[in-house]
Design an enzyme around this catalytic site. Sequence first.
Site, short mmCIF file in Angstrom:
data_model
loop_
_atom_site.label_atom_id
_atom_site.label_comp_id
_atom_site.label_asym_id
_atom_site.label_seq_id
_atom_site.Cartn_x
_atom_site.Cartn_y
_atom_site.Cartn_z
CB VAL A 14 -15.93 23.18 1.19
CG1 VAL A 14 -14.62 23.40 1.93
CG2 VAL A 14 -15.65 22.70 -0.23
NE ARG A 99 -7.63 28.51 -4.80
CZ ARG A 99 -8.56 27.84 -5.46
NH1 ARG A 99 -8.48 27.71 -6.77
NH2 ARG A 99 -9.54 27.27 -4.82
CB CYS A 130 -10.23 20.12 -5.24
SG CYS A 130 -11.26 20.79 -6.55
N GLY A 161 -16.97 18.78 -6.47
CA GLY A 161 -16.04 19.91 -6.63
C GLY A 161 -16.74 21.15 -7.14
CG HIS A 242 -11.26 15.97 -7.81
ND1 HIS A 242 -12.62 15.83 -7.89
CD2 HIS A 242 -11.03 17.31 -7.71
CE1 HIS A 242 -13.19 17.02 -7.84
NE2 HIS A 242 -12.26 17.93 -7.73
CG ASN A 315 -13.73 16.39 -4.53
OD1 ASN A 315 -13.98 15.17 -4.51
ND2 ASN A 315 -14.67 17.30 -4.58
N1 LIG Z 1 -15.97 21.44 -3.49
C1 LIG Z 1 -14.65 21.37 -3.62
O1 LIG Z 1 -14.07 20.29 -3.87
C2 LIG Z 1 -13.82 22.57 -3.46
C3 LIG Z 1 -12.45 22.43 -3.42
C4 LIG Z 1 -11.65 23.54 -3.28
C5 LIG Z 1 -12.27 24.76 -3.16
N2 LIG Z 1 -13.63 24.89 -3.20
C6 LIG Z 1 -14.20 26.22 -3.05
O2 LIG Z 1 -14.89 26.33 -1.82
C7 LIG Z 1 -15.99 27.22 -1.96
C8 LIG Z 1 -17.27 26.54 -1.52
O3 LIG Z 1 -17.49 25.40 -2.32
P1 LIG Z 1 -18.66 24.36 -1.99
O4 LIG Z 1 -18.40 23.23 -2.89
O5 LIG Z 1 -18.77 24.10 -0.53
O6 LIG Z 1 -19.98 25.18 -2.49
P2 LIG Z 1 -21.49 24.97 -2.06
O7 LIG Z 1 -21.74 23.58 -1.65
O8 LIG Z 1 -22.28 25.54 -3.18
O9 LIG Z 1 -21.68 25.92 -0.77
C9 LIG Z 1 -21.56 27.31 -0.83
C10 LIG Z 1 -21.65 27.91 0.58
O10 LIG Z 1 -21.45 29.32 0.48
C11 LIG Z 1 -22.52 29.97 1.17
N3 LIG Z 1 -22.82 31.27 0.61
C12 LIG Z 1 -23.19 31.56 -0.65
N4 LIG Z 1 -23.44 32.88 -0.78
C13 LIG Z 1 -23.21 33.44 0.43
C14 LIG Z 1 -23.31 34.76 0.95
N5 LIG Z 1 -23.68 35.79 0.19
N6 LIG Z 1 -22.99 34.97 2.26
C15 LIG Z 1 -22.63 33.94 3.04
N7 LIG Z 1 -22.53 32.66 2.61
C16 LIG Z 1 -22.83 32.41 1.32
C17 LIG Z 1 -23.69 29.02 1.02
O11 LIG Z 1 -24.66 29.32 1.97
P3 LIG Z 1 -26.23 29.05 1.67
O12 LIG Z 1 -26.44 27.58 1.88
O13 LIG Z 1 -26.89 29.90 2.72
O14 LIG Z 1 -26.48 29.49 0.28
C18 LIG Z 1 -22.98 27.68 1.26
O15 LIG Z 1 -22.81 27.50 2.64
C19 LIG Z 1 -15.96 27.66 -3.42
O16 LIG Z 1 -15.23 28.87 -3.50
C20 LIG Z 1 -15.22 26.55 -4.10
O17 LIG Z 1 -14.60 26.99 -5.29
C21 LIG Z 1 -14.42 23.81 -3.33
#
Ligand SMILES: NC(=O)c1ccc[n+]([C@@H]2O[C@H](COP(=O)([O-])OP(=O)(O)OC[C@H]3O[C@@H](n4cnc5c(N)ncnc54)[C@H](OP(=O)(O)O)[C@@H]3O)[C@@H](O)[C@H]2O)c1
Length: 344
Positions: A14, A99, A130, A161, A242, A315
């Site tokens: 994201v 939320r 999403c 997602g 999605h 998404n």
């Molecule tokens: N993907 C979707 O469609 C979607 C939709 C709505 C909401 N979301 C929400 O958005 C959030 C991120 O989702 P994502 O899909 O982007 O996940 P992701 O690809 O796993 O990325 C997670 C991010 O969070 C960072 N992070 C993890 N632990 C951290 C810490 N202790 N301090 C600072 N940064 C940290 C990671 O950094 P590193 O690379 O350094 O580990 C990475 O940049 C989640 O809460 C998810 O539920 C996602």
Amino acid sequence: MGYSVAVVGATGNVGREMLGVLAERAFPAAEMVALASRRSQGVEVSYGERTLKVKALEHFDFAGVDICLMSAGSAVSKEWSPKIAAAGAVVIDNSSCWRYDADVPLVVPEVNAEAAAGFRKRGIIANPNCSTAQLVVALKPLHDRARIRRVVVATYQSVSGAGKEAMEELFSQTKSVFQIDEIVPKKFPKRIAFNVIPQIDVFIEDGYTREEWKMVVETKKILDPKIKLVATCVRVPVFIGHSEAVNIEFENPITAEEAREVLRNAPGCIVIDKRESGGYVTPYESAGEDATYISRIREDATVENGLALWIVSDNLRKGAALNAIQIAECLVKRKLITAKQKAA
Ligand SMILES: NC(=O)c1ccc[n+]([C@@H]2O[C@H](COP(=O)([O-])OP(=O)(O)OC[C@H]3O[C@@H](n4cnc5c(N)ncnc54)[C@H](OP(=O)(O)O)[C@@H]3O)[C@@H](O)[C@H]2O)c1
């Protein structure tokens, strides 16, 4: 002059999309900071034509930041969002952490942009799940027209997602199938390659999953608490996009043709509904696009005033990054925030 913007989770699915969308839409940013965990310090991420070096969240001082776009999961948000808000930035959070807090607005700009003004209590605005975001974009104009009573939805949710590790799992399992290697699920509860999994997030007491519960509660908070909704959320082996098969019961009559016309004129919606082979949108085609696509609109004769339709969206964009940036644009457009640099 512009705003000082921080993206937390900038190395994630994201976060990377957020930086892309901010650049594409020429968000008025005077400064852009990319933050992630200590592990990613120094990693380079793209912001339009520019490259940003990622900084560690834990060492960053938010004093000069106007807007913080958070997408680093609930645990990070729970700890950091109040601190960042206390430093004077508006936090727009993608996790589920805030939320359901009555003092935090949950916003999809096409549906309830006016709710964004309620951010001052906590300094936080929440972005919906999403699967909820794309659903309410399509439901809102239909609700305005014929009042929705009940919604039955089955989702077909892509692996992106669940984060970047989940995308890697689909990729590596798919390779393993062809190489006849052993498959050991890690991120997902069962094998995802060439399979579908009727579980997203954890189970709750009533037998539904938390993802299904989120769709119910978020639709009520964003659109109308009177709407009844039941969901079955399913993970499918699609990388991005999605899909949702939706049945809607209305208080008032509405034909498929009327619904098509209403949705054609609705913000954020594109109707592609040719009633011929291939005359609809699939998730693959929605990837990289901003719209919520609506296809297969037809009357459901099994209930009074019923419609059935198919909704597809990217998404990572409408379901996360794009919606968060639309919220930020809304704050700017409605003059709900002032750039600290300009104010100084
Ligand atoms: N993907 C979707 O469609 C979607 C939709 C709505 C909401 N979301 C929400 O958005 C959030 C991120 O989702 P994502 O899909 O982007 O996940 P992701 O690809 O796993 O990325 C997670 C991010 O969070 C960072 N992070 C993890 N632990 C951290 C810490 N202790 N301090 C600072 N940064 C940290 C990671 O950094 P590193 O690379 O350094 O580990 C990475 O940049 C989640 O809460 C998810 O539920 C996602």
